[in-house]
Scaffold this active site. Sequence first.
Site, PDB file in Angstrom:
ATOM      1  N   SER A   1     -48.887 -14.526  47.417  1.00 30.66           N
ATOM      2  CA  SER A   1     -48.136 -14.590  48.725  1.00 30.66           C
ATOM      3  C   SER A   1     -46.700 -14.460  48.977  1.00 30.66           C
ATOM      4  O   SER A   1     -45.987 -14.261  49.993  1.00 30.66           O
ATOM      5  CB  SER A   1     -48.632 -15.932  49.121  1.00 30.66           C
ATOM      6  OG  SER A   1     -49.878 -16.215  49.323  1.00 30.66           O
TER       7      SER A   1
ATOM      8  N   GLU B   1       0.863  -1.323  -0.010  1.00 28.36           N
ATOM      9  CA  GLU B   1      -0.114   0.136  -0.176  1.00 28.36           C
ATOM     10  C   GLU B   1       0.675   1.319  -0.121  1.00 28.36           C
ATOM     11  O   GLU B   1       0.496   2.246  -0.552  1.00 28.36           O
ATOM     12  CB  GLU B   1      -1.043   0.073   1.216  1.00 28.36           C
ATOM     13  CG  GLU B   1      -2.065  -1.156   1.027  1.00 28.36           C
ATOM     14  CD  GLU B   1      -2.974  -0.693   0.170  1.00 28.36           C
ATOM     15  OE1 GLU B   1      -3.309   0.363  -0.249  1.00 28.36           O
ATOM     16  OE2 GLU B   1      -3.691  -1.954  -0.075  1.00 28.36           O
TER      17      GLU B   1
END
Length: 689
Positions: free
Chosen positions: A365, A94
Amino acid sequence: MELIPSERFKRTTKYVRAFIILAAIGLTILFVLLLSLLIYAKILGPPPLVVPQSTLYYSDDGNVIGETDNGQKRYWAGMESISPQLIKATVAVEDRQFYTHYGFDIKRIGGAILADIKAMSKVQGASTITQQYARNLFLGHDKTWSRKLNEAFYTIRLEMNYSKKEILEGYLNTIYYGHGAYGAQAASQYYFGKDAKDLTLPEASMLAGIPKGPSNYSPLDNFEKAKSRQKVVLQSMKSKNYVSEKDIAEALRTSLTLKGEHGTVTKKTAPYFQDAVKQALKSQLHLDDRTIELGGLKVYTTLDETQQDAAEEVLSNTIPKSSGIQASIVAMDPDSGEVRALVGGKDYSESPFNRATQAVRQPGSTMKPLLYYSALENGFTPSTTLKSETTTFSFDDGHSSYTPHNYNHQYAEGEITMAQAIALSDNIFAVKTHLFLGEQSLVDTARRFGITAKMDAVPSLALGTSGVRAIEMVNAYSILANGGKKVEPVFIKKVENQKGEVIFDEKEKPKQILDKDKAFVMTQMLTGVFDETLNGYTKVTGSTISSQLTRPYAGKSGSTPTDSWMIGYTPELVAGVWTGYDQGKKIEIPAEKGYAKKIWASYMEKGLKGKPAKSFKETENVIGVNVNPVSGKLATKDCPVSRMTYYVKGTEPVEYCAEHFKGGNPKHAPKEEELKKAPWYKKILKPWG
């Protein structure tokens, strides 16, 4: 008229001098502009390097359990986590002069211009790694002059403020490798199923060739082109003396195994839990959606994968797929509040609605332990007795009445203790206690236990008629389990940003908010729920699952026509299970009524398997005595049943059970007048017996 040579020379000299002056002025202006640009770039300072990255979620053991799904895979890897072969291959193909230029390769730019002129088209690129990085960070890929000028400016800023290593690292983490993979780490996992640091030369050279044209050079789409491009990469590496001819030949001969799957997360673990984590990131850390989705965060959660697997397995094995009933499970560490497992429904793909954190259902409960803790604060003890019989309560100055019922309309038709009332889940005892304390008292107590849902201060509140969220109920029981220290559900232990900086660290220490002695007494009463019987023949509410339990537990079940609950704990783990229909349909099939208890018992046993059984450790200011559970008085050797029961010191019974004395009263038998003397709370509750 023709000029004489001297005049021609003078005029020419004049033009040359003017040209030189203009050129000097132009160069000066250009220099000033360039210097101003550099000064301006320096003043602006380093450009931010934040780029979209996938957020990763980790379990308590450090395993990746999920990631944000936005169609792109982006993971940041430092230079030490990227194969040196890939770094060299990238630089070679690159930007060979990367380490020597200042952002622009003048020689390469000139060569590209000549090549373009010769071909009469754009045939050769001249962008350096720094330029490409600037483009990836801040710009699009359009070919306008304004974009190119901005690219040049950002390139200057990058080179002025960051090292070559930082720029190269950024480039390797932002470059596109095709198939939704951005950066070396995501690409390495996608193409080869491994981390970027483990890439070999053949793999690295193949990967480095892809960014030039991801659609053309992907080895999955066009292997021949990719192979040809790999050869170009290897030759470029040779020109930089990174590899030898022998290395090239061997790399080209090596057969590559391609995966073609994004492998960071192979399956979504605990999806309901992960949704709760995302909600916590918003509500606790105040992060926005974009930061959560694309911020590259590392979120370290409290999830215990073993506990989660156990919860999912038990739920799946207990409720048939054909059943329309839904369920949720929440498990927490009571000491820290850390959520260890969470299931919000039977199937996330069918319904992502989180019943553990979002659904508001009647707890039945399971609300009673909160009520009875408040009773302990107001002078009640496990031996406090009230009459269990059909009772109509009048309130609002006699304008309203309320007649609760016990399960299957079964009543003791006599005095029962608070410990009995808990084990039998007696509703009459609960409502009498609630009204004695005052309806607002339970609302206030519930708030102390971390319940935020709206509650109506009415007589039926004692029976859990106001809706709550499952996770809040489990958290409330955690406070009892840890001895009264305030905790809140914790999903996240630590969060790191994209730079690896810690932006959140959960280190809050729980504060004591309840009386630890009374919390222990309450816990001990809740262990009675799992006794086989109360008095040798009367079954208690947890007896149906007690044979499955192999260690001490405390807990409470709860049921309404539309909801079924079981919440319980050991010293190290608390869990709650809810089952019911989303639309509030009545639970009528007998088997479905027992799902919550079965799931809870199976989960607790699986989740704690292999861990030593722990008993609840008594606090300093409590005392345990053997009592007759029916009368709540001290048991004698003649009592058919006795149970070790704990009291805050000074509140334990001093009377012996006289019912079973044989051959006359023993030395410690209660006196007749003591047996007939009514306790203080009975006088207040006299209107209801």
